[in-house]
Design a protein around this motif. Structure first.
Motif, PDB file in Angstrom:
ATOM      1  N   ARG A   1      12.757   2.421  -1.031  1.00 24.64           N
ATOM      2  CA  ARG A   1      12.309   1.709  -2.222  1.00 24.64           C
ATOM      3  C   ARG A   1      12.028   2.775  -3.263  1.00 24.64           C
ATOM      4  NH1 ARG A   1       8.103  -2.823   0.298  1.00 24.64           N
ATOM      5  NH2 ARG A   1       9.658  -3.778   1.666  1.00 24.64           N
TER       6      ARG A   1
ATOM      7  N   GLU B   1      10.102   3.640  -5.504  1.00 25.53           N
ATOM      8  CA  GLU B   1       8.769   3.375  -6.052  1.00 25.53           C
ATOM      9  C   GLU B   1       8.588   4.098  -7.392  1.00 25.53           C
ATOM     10  OE1 GLU B   1       6.328   1.574  -4.606  1.00 25.53           O
ATOM     11  OE2 GLU B   1       7.008   1.309  -2.544  1.00 25.53           O
TER      12      GLU B   1
ATOM     13  N   MET C   1       2.128   8.025   2.615  1.00 28.47           N
ATOM     14  CA  MET C   1       1.468   6.735   2.392  1.00 28.47           C
ATOM     15  C   MET C   1       2.258   5.860   1.425  1.00 28.47           C
ATOM     16  SD  MET C   1      -1.597   6.599   3.892  1.00 28.47           S
ATOM     17  CE  MET C   1      -3.143   6.590   3.083  1.00 28.47           C
ATOM     18  N   ARG C   2       2.771   6.464   0.360  1.00 26.47           N
ATOM     19  CA  ARG C   2       3.660   5.723  -0.529  1.00 26.47           C
ATOM     20  C   ARG C   2       4.882   6.587  -0.778  1.00 26.47           C
ATOM     21  NH1 ARG C   2       3.791   1.144  -2.776  1.00 26.47           N
ATOM     22  NH2 ARG C   2       1.609   0.761  -2.360  1.00 26.47           N
ATOM     23  N   GLY C   3       5.800   6.505   0.162  1.00 21.44           N
ATOM     24  CA  GLY C   3       7.027   7.277   0.055  1.00 21.44           C
ATOM     25  C   GLY C   3       8.106   6.444  -0.610  1.00 21.44           C
TER      26      GLY C   3
ATOM     27  N   GLU D   1      -3.120  -0.823   3.030  1.00 22.21           N
ATOM     28  CA  GLU D   1      -2.331  -1.888   3.653  1.00 22.21           C
ATOM     29  C   GLU D   1      -1.401  -1.286   4.698  1.00 22.21           C
ATOM     30  OE1 GLU D   1       0.039  -4.442   0.965  1.00 22.21           O
ATOM     31  OE2 GLU D   1       1.455  -4.561   2.621  1.00 22.21           O
TER      32      GLU D   1
ATOM     33  N   HIS E   1       1.889  -6.440   6.817  1.00 19.61           N
ATOM     34  CA  HIS E   1       1.971  -7.575   5.906  1.00 19.61           C
ATOM     35  C   HIS E   1       2.842  -8.638   6.558  1.00 19.61           C
ATOM     36  CE1 HIS E   1       2.466  -8.746   1.375  1.00 19.61           C
ATOM     37  NE2 HIS E   1       1.999  -9.724   2.116  1.00 19.61           N
TER      38      HIS E   1
ATOM     39  N   ARG F   1       3.565   5.094   7.094  1.00 19.52           N
ATOM     40  CA  ARG F   1       2.278   5.045   6.389  1.00 19.52           C
ATOM     41  C   ARG F   1       1.111   5.147   7.369  1.00 19.52           C
ATOM     42  NH1 ARG F   1       0.828   0.388   2.042  1.00 19.52           N
ATOM     43  NH2 ARG F   1       2.319   1.604   0.819  1.00 19.52           N
TER      44      ARG F   1
HETATM   45  P1  ATP Z   1       2.666  -2.247  -1.109  1.00 23.90           P
HETATM   46  O1  ATP Z   1       1.841  -3.346  -1.745  1.00 23.90           O
HETATM   47  O2  ATP Z   1       1.810  -1.161  -0.490  1.00 23.90           O
HETATM   48  O3  ATP Z   1       3.750  -1.738  -1.982  1.00 23.90           O
HETATM   49  P2  ATP Z   1       4.456  -4.125   0.074  1.00 23.90           P
HETATM   50  O4  ATP Z   1       3.760  -5.426  -0.052  1.00 23.90           O
HETATM   51  O5  ATP Z   1       5.500  -3.769  -0.904  1.00 23.90           O
HETATM   52  O6  ATP Z   1       3.372  -2.925   0.142  1.00 23.90           O
HETATM   53  P3  ATP Z   1       5.881  -4.926   2.445  1.00 23.90           P
HETATM   54  O7  ATP Z   1       7.139  -5.218   1.728  1.00 23.90           O
HETATM   55  O8  ATP Z   1       5.091  -6.041   2.965  1.00 23.90           O
HETATM   56  O9  ATP Z   1       4.997  -3.961   1.551  1.00 23.90           O
HETATM   57  O10 ATP Z   1       6.199  -3.876   3.609  1.00 23.90           O
HETATM   58  C1  ATP Z   1       5.552  -3.872   4.881  1.00 23.90           C
HETATM   59  C2  ATP Z   1       4.693  -2.632   5.089  1.00 23.90           C
HETATM   60  O11 ATP Z   1       5.421  -1.443   4.798  1.00 23.90           O
HETATM   61  C3  ATP Z   1       3.481  -2.552   4.161  1.00 23.90           C
HETATM   62  O12 ATP Z   1       2.397  -3.293   4.670  1.00 23.90           O
HETATM   63  C4  ATP Z   1       3.190  -1.065   4.144  1.00 23.90           C
HETATM   64  O13 ATP Z   1       2.372  -0.716   5.250  1.00 23.90           O
HETATM   65  C5  ATP Z   1       4.555  -0.436   4.313  1.00 23.90           C
HETATM   66  N1  ATP Z   1       5.069   0.094   3.039  1.00 23.90           N
HETATM   67  C6  ATP Z   1       5.465  -0.612   1.948  1.00 23.90           C
HETATM   68  N2  ATP Z   1       5.867   0.190   0.957  1.00 23.90           N
HETATM   69  C7  ATP Z   1       5.721   1.468   1.441  1.00 23.90           C
HETATM   70  C8  ATP Z   1       5.982   2.754   0.902  1.00 23.90           C
HETATM   71  N3  ATP Z   1       6.484   2.900  -0.321  1.00 23.90           N
HETATM   72  N4  ATP Z   1       5.732   3.847   1.670  1.00 23.90           N
HETATM   73  C9  ATP Z   1       5.240   3.708   2.925  1.00 23.90           C
HETATM   74  N5  ATP Z   1       4.975   2.510   3.487  1.00 23.90           N
HETATM   75  C10 ATP Z   1       5.219   1.408   2.766  1.00 23.90           C
END
Ligand code: ATP
Ligand code: MG
Length: 426
Positions: A140, A142, A150-152, A270, A273, A310
């Motif tokens: 993604r 981001e 944690m947010r890769g 988080e 989910h 994460r």
């Molecule tokens: P966030 O609100 O943190 O962006 P999300 O709602 O986009 O999360 P989901 O699509 O539900 O996330 O993805 C499932 C799980 O993957 C999340 O609960 C989180 O733990 C993990 N995750 C999501 N985006 C990332 C990221 N950029 N880097 C690492 N882990 C991630």
């Protein structure tokens, strides 16, 4: 593993770019290396933890009857055009073109692919309920990759998908996975709070985020103080989902049923989910089954994510001190750090080697610091790496056959006879 032959590029200095403890400690303990923004190489120590987490997740998924698969990272755009998400997903999706000018993408999630698989193979209600899951890299793009893993941008996710005949059955599946998530996180030493989440764009009416409390969390959560006193056994879907817990975007002060000091506020990370979203994908992608009375209807679906990479950072956020990481035993890269303070001394080497072999023969994972380094460096590195147990071979071992055993978490030290070590580690 012998530290003298291992690949743990530890850092003495605190890397300037790292803003939070887990990112700093992962870099300092030689677990990861950043290639470019939000994209990391997992070095041996980091990979071991990642694999421990994966194993716990798989065991808990398999326990409730989910089946593991592995879908591709690269997906055809065509499936996403059918579901209507290709345009909607926006810039977070990494779009690619192959040599035949076909539009492809690096999967940010896999609802389309799994629904396509099910549409091909599942035709009857008899195959239901069905839950398939995988552990696979996602991409993604981001806007603000930060805090290390944690947010890769590229990150490892466990993503599961459920298929049921009707809403009641789908709700049962949802509850089962909800409870299994609580157990999964508990095994990693984490107490997760299931927070009501927005079902917004995805639709449907059931969604929870699993948050752990940590000062560096990106969300603010509001929750009923009763959560703090619930035992593991009491944390069922029926109990927990009836207690108030919401993240900031869902929390409305005026509508909140909890008031005063009963309402707790904290920062949350988080780590998981889950969603129930009905026929949002099964309809456009043609995943239909025949019912017992011969009708053809689209499947009821849910999806269930865990942030595997994460979690490595999240566990460190929840468990560290100023010296380094404090690994919960279940996810520690090794269980024991064996320190030989007198490397090079023939007697100490023989005793340490003997203990190393013996512990391994009894199934303990041991990291053996056999390097020719100062005692201070060895102690500091072992505290930084954060293995649950440290066993120290030194002067007293040579003189009286005892070793010092330290519990990394409590800091408790005890001097015990060499032949008592295995008993203590049991
Ligand atoms: P966030 O609100 O943190 O962006 P999300 O709602 O986009 O999360 P989901 O699509 O539900 O996330 O993805 C499932 C799980 O993957 C999340 O609960 C989180 O733990 C993990 N995750 C999501 N985006 C990332 C990221 N950029 N880097 C690492 N882990 C991630
Ligand atoms: Mg996101």
């Amino acid at each position: 593993m012998r530290l003298s032959h291992y690949f743990i590029p530890t850092l003495k200095e605190t890397p300037a770019e790292a803003q939070i403890a887990s990112h700093r400690l992962m870099l300092r303990a030689g677990m990861i290396h950043q290639e470019t923004s939000g994209i990391y190489t997992w070095l041996p120590m980091g990979l071991r933890v990642l694999e421990k987490i994966e194993k716990i997740i798989c065991e808990e998924q398999d326990r409730i009857g989910c089946h593991r698969v592995l879908m591709p990272t690269i997906q055809p755009a065509e499936l996403w055009k059918k579901s209507g998400r290709y345009e909607a997903y926006g810039k977070e999706m990494l779009r690619l073109t192959d040599r035949h000018e076909r539009e492809m993408l690096y999967g940010p999630t896999n609802e389309e692919v799994i629904t396509d698989v099910i549409a091909q193979f599942v035709k009857s209600y008899r195959a239901l309920p069905l839950v398939l899951y995988q552990i696979q890299w996602k991409f993604r793009d981001e806007i603000r990759p930060r805090f290390g893993v944690m947010r890769g941008r590229e990150f490892l996710m466990k993503d599961g998908y459920s298929f049921d005949l009707n809403v009641e059955a789908a709700t049962e599946t949802y509850k089962k996975i909800y409870e299994s998530y609580l157990r999964t996180f508990r095994r990693m030493g984490l107490t997760a709070i299931p927070v009501r989440a927005d079902t917004g764009a995805i639709g449907g009416n059931l969604s929870h985020e699993f948050q752990i409390v940590a000062p560096t969390g990106e969300s603010t959560i509001f929750y009923d103080g009763k959560f703090d006193s619930l035992s593991a056994e009491e944390m069922t879907f029926d109990v927990a989902s009836n207690l108030y817990a919401a993240a900031d975007e869902m929390h409305k002060e005026d509508d909140c049923p909890i008031s005063g000091s009963d309402l707790k506020t904290a920062r949350g990370i988080e780590i998981g989910h889950i969603f129930y979203f009905g026929t949002k994908y099964s309809e456009p992608l043609g995943a239909k089954v025949t019912t017992p009375d011969g009708k053809s209807i689209p499947l009821e679906m849910g999806s269930y994510g865990i942030g595997v990479s994460r979690l490595v950072g999240a566990i460190i956020e929840a468990s560290h001190d100023d010296k380094g990481i404090i690994w919960p035993e279940a996810v520690a890269p090794y269980k024991v750090g064996l320190i030989n303070l007198k490397s090079g001394d023939a007697k100490a080497d023989t005793l340490a080697e003997g203990l190393y072999t013996q512990m391994q023969n009894h199934g303990h994972e041991v990291l053996y610091d056999d390097r020719d380094e100062r005692a201070g460096t060895k102690f500091a590195d072992m505290d930084l790496i954060g293995l649950p147990w440290q066993v120290v071979v030194g002067n007293k071992t040579i003189e009286s056959g005892t070793v010092e055993v330290k519990n990394r978490k409590t800091g408790d030290k005890q001097e015990i006879a060499l032949d008592q070590v295995l008993k203590l580690l049991k």
